[in-house]
Design a protein around this motif. Sequence first.
Motif, mmCIF file in Angstrom:
data_model
loop_
_atom_site.group_PDB
_atom_site.id
_atom_site.type_symbol
_atom_site.label_atom_id
_atom_site.label_comp_id
_atom_site.label_asym_id
_atom_site.label_seq_id
_atom_site.Cartn_x
_atom_site.Cartn_y
_atom_site.Cartn_z
ATOM 1 N N ASN A 19 -16.777 38.705 7.788
ATOM 2 C CA ASN A 19 -15.776 37.862 7.122
ATOM 3 C C ASN A 19 -16.355 36.505 6.726
ATOM 4 O O ASN A 19 -16.026 35.986 5.655
ATOM 5 C CB ASN A 19 -14.536 37.708 8.009
ATOM 6 N N ASP A 20 -17.216 35.955 7.578
ATOM 7 C CA ASP A 20 -17.883 34.691 7.225
ATOM 8 C C ASP A 20 -18.738 34.894 5.976
ATOM 9 O O ASP A 20 -18.682 34.099 5.019
ATOM 10 C CB ASP A 20 -18.742 34.231 8.417
ATOM 11 N N LEU A 21 -19.495 36.000 5.966
ATOM 12 C CA LEU A 21 -20.359 36.316 4.821
ATOM 13 C C LEU A 21 -19.534 36.541 3.545
ATOM 14 O O LEU A 21 -19.844 35.996 2.481
ATOM 15 C CB LEU A 21 -21.189 37.567 5.158
ATOM 16 N N TYR A 22 -18.472 37.316 3.679
ATOM 17 C CA TYR A 22 -17.628 37.630 2.515
ATOM 18 C C TYR A 22 -16.982 36.358 1.957
ATOM 19 O O TYR A 22 -16.936 36.145 0.736
ATOM 20 C CB TYR A 22 -16.548 38.639 2.907
ATOM 21 N N GLY A 23 -16.516 35.493 2.863
ATOM 22 C CA GLY A 23 -15.933 34.223 2.432
ATOM 23 C C GLY A 23 -16.954 33.378 1.685
ATOM 24 O O GLY A 23 -16.659 32.818 0.620
ATOM 25 N N LYS A 24 -18.170 33.303 2.220
ATOM 26 C CA LYS A 24 -19.214 32.501 1.560
ATOM 27 C C LYS A 24 -19.561 33.087 0.195
ATOM 28 O O LYS A 24 -19.723 32.352 -0.786
ATOM 29 C CB LYS A 24 -20.464 32.460 2.440
ATOM 30 N N MET A 25 -19.690 34.425 0.116
ATOM 31 C CA MET A 25 -20.061 35.053 -1.162
ATOM 32 C C MET A 25 -18.955 34.889 -2.197
ATOM 33 O O MET A 25 -19.220 34.811 -3.392
ATOM 34 C CB MET A 25 -20.395 36.525 -0.949
ATOM 35 N N SER A 26 -17.689 34.858 -1.748
ATOM 36 C CA SER A 26 -16.576 34.708 -2.704
ATOM 37 C C SER A 26 -16.175 33.249 -2.894
ATOM 38 O O SER A 26 -15.244 32.972 -3.659
ATOM 39 C CB SER A 26 -15.341 35.488 -2.241
ATOM 40 N N GLY A 27 -16.799 32.331 -2.155
ATOM 41 C CA GLY A 27 -16.467 30.910 -2.293
ATOM 42 C C GLY A 27 -15.103 30.554 -1.736
ATOM 43 O O GLY A 27 -14.441 29.622 -2.207
ATOM 44 N N VAL A 28 -14.646 31.299 -0.715
ATOM 45 C CA VAL A 28 -13.275 31.143 -0.203
ATOM 46 C C VAL A 28 -13.316 30.923 1.314
ATOM 47 O O VAL A 28 -14.042 31.625 2.019
ATOM 48 C CB VAL A 28 -12.470 32.439 -0.522
ATOM 49 N N PRO A 29 -12.539 29.964 1.843
ATOM 50 C CA PRO A 29 -12.464 29.845 3.309
ATOM 51 C C PRO A 29 -11.791 31.084 3.918
ATOM 52 O O PRO A 29 -10.913 31.679 3.286
ATOM 53 C CB PRO A 29 -11.609 28.588 3.541
ATOM 54 N N CYS A 30 -12.211 31.440 5.119
ATOM 55 C CA CYS A 30 -11.712 32.692 5.725
ATOM 56 C C CYS A 30 -10.191 32.739 5.836
ATOM 57 O O CYS A 30 -9.593 33.799 5.679
ATOM 58 C CB CYS A 30 -12.352 32.913 7.106
ATOM 59 N N TYR A 31 -9.551 31.574 6.103
ATOM 60 C CA TYR A 31 -8.089 31.636 6.269
ATOM 61 C C TYR A 31 -7.405 32.173 5.026
ATOM 62 O O TYR A 31 -6.379 32.859 5.101
ATOM 63 C CB TYR A 31 -7.519 30.278 6.724
ATOM 64 N N LYS A 32 -8.000 31.891 3.840
ATOM 65 C CA LYS A 32 -7.388 32.369 2.582
ATOM 66 C C LYS A 32 -7.492 33.885 2.461
ATOM 67 O O LYS A 32 -6.637 34.526 1.830
ATOM 68 C CB LYS A 32 -8.076 31.720 1.380
#
Length: 339
Positions: free
Chosen positions: A103-116
């Motif tokens: 989830n950390d990786l996916y958030g970084k790749m999509s430019g989105v904080p995990c809570y979103k």
Amino acid sequence: MKLSFEKFELKKKYPFTISGHTMLSQTVIYVTIEHGGYSGTGEASPGYYFNETVDDVINFYTSLVPDFEKFPNLDNRQAIMDFVDQKRPGLTAAKGGIDIALNDLYGKMSGVPCYKLFGANPATMPITSFTIGMDEPAMIRKKVREATDFKLLKIKLGGERDREIIEAIRAESDQPLTVDANQGWTDRQEALDMIHWLKEKGTIFIEQPMPADRRDDNAWVTEHSPLPVVADEAVQRLADVEKAKGVYHGINIKMSKCTGMLEGHKILQKARSLGLKVMIGCMGESSVAILGAAAIAPLCDWVDLDSSWLMANNPYEDPMLKDGRIILSDEPGLGLRKK
Ligand code: MG
């Protein structure tokens, strides 16, 4: 995708005792997943009540290294977690570490904080409780004096000295309390009497009053209790949530019990559909697993994400805290920062 990991010994600021079991440190395993020039970090904290050892986690992660080389992308995090979950039974803390890293990786790749990613609104974050470990009265009073940044104190009871511990806290602070009996009360009438007394002392809810396998006794306590009663040891994964209905008012979600953020979010939705209250808690963890849980914490009723502040050598910055609430970072992913 590349998976790597390393062991780290988190040292407690104070020896930590739960129901007669004292710990000076907690070994965690940090897991890194790299893909497309980005990297995500997770943390596994194998707990003493899940029969999961540090070696189990390391052996499992070693076995997953070649599997991760074959995953082409992150488009379906759930499919990756389904594979990880089916590979071996149990090992929920190890699986939770993988999920948090994904989830950390996916958030970084999509430019989105995990809570979103989970539809959480940071503005609705409840205050977090801060645990005052069992100790002699003078030490309890010292710990309470050191905890003034927190607006809710959590106490582990379930021993011979429960009233003495509460009186020591009340000699220093009138902050609201939450009480975790960690299955330590064995007589249901005595448990209920204690809950009535704890309510008078400013307690707002009770966690796992009696042993998890004594469903009828826990249900009786819940039925008669003047305070909400929350299941911790009795509810681990999604399939367990239904069993809490009629036995407890709510459940406690933990990353290391439930295999991480994806399943934690499903547990939350399931609990809501059953009319259950939701608490989110932690094991002995640093900021990595805490920020994983914190990303869905705004969707919960009660937050108990304090363990990074209980460690002497957290290699990451503690979460930001304001007025007793964890402030979530707007950075993509978990918003982790190495010290
Ligand atoms: Mg608990």
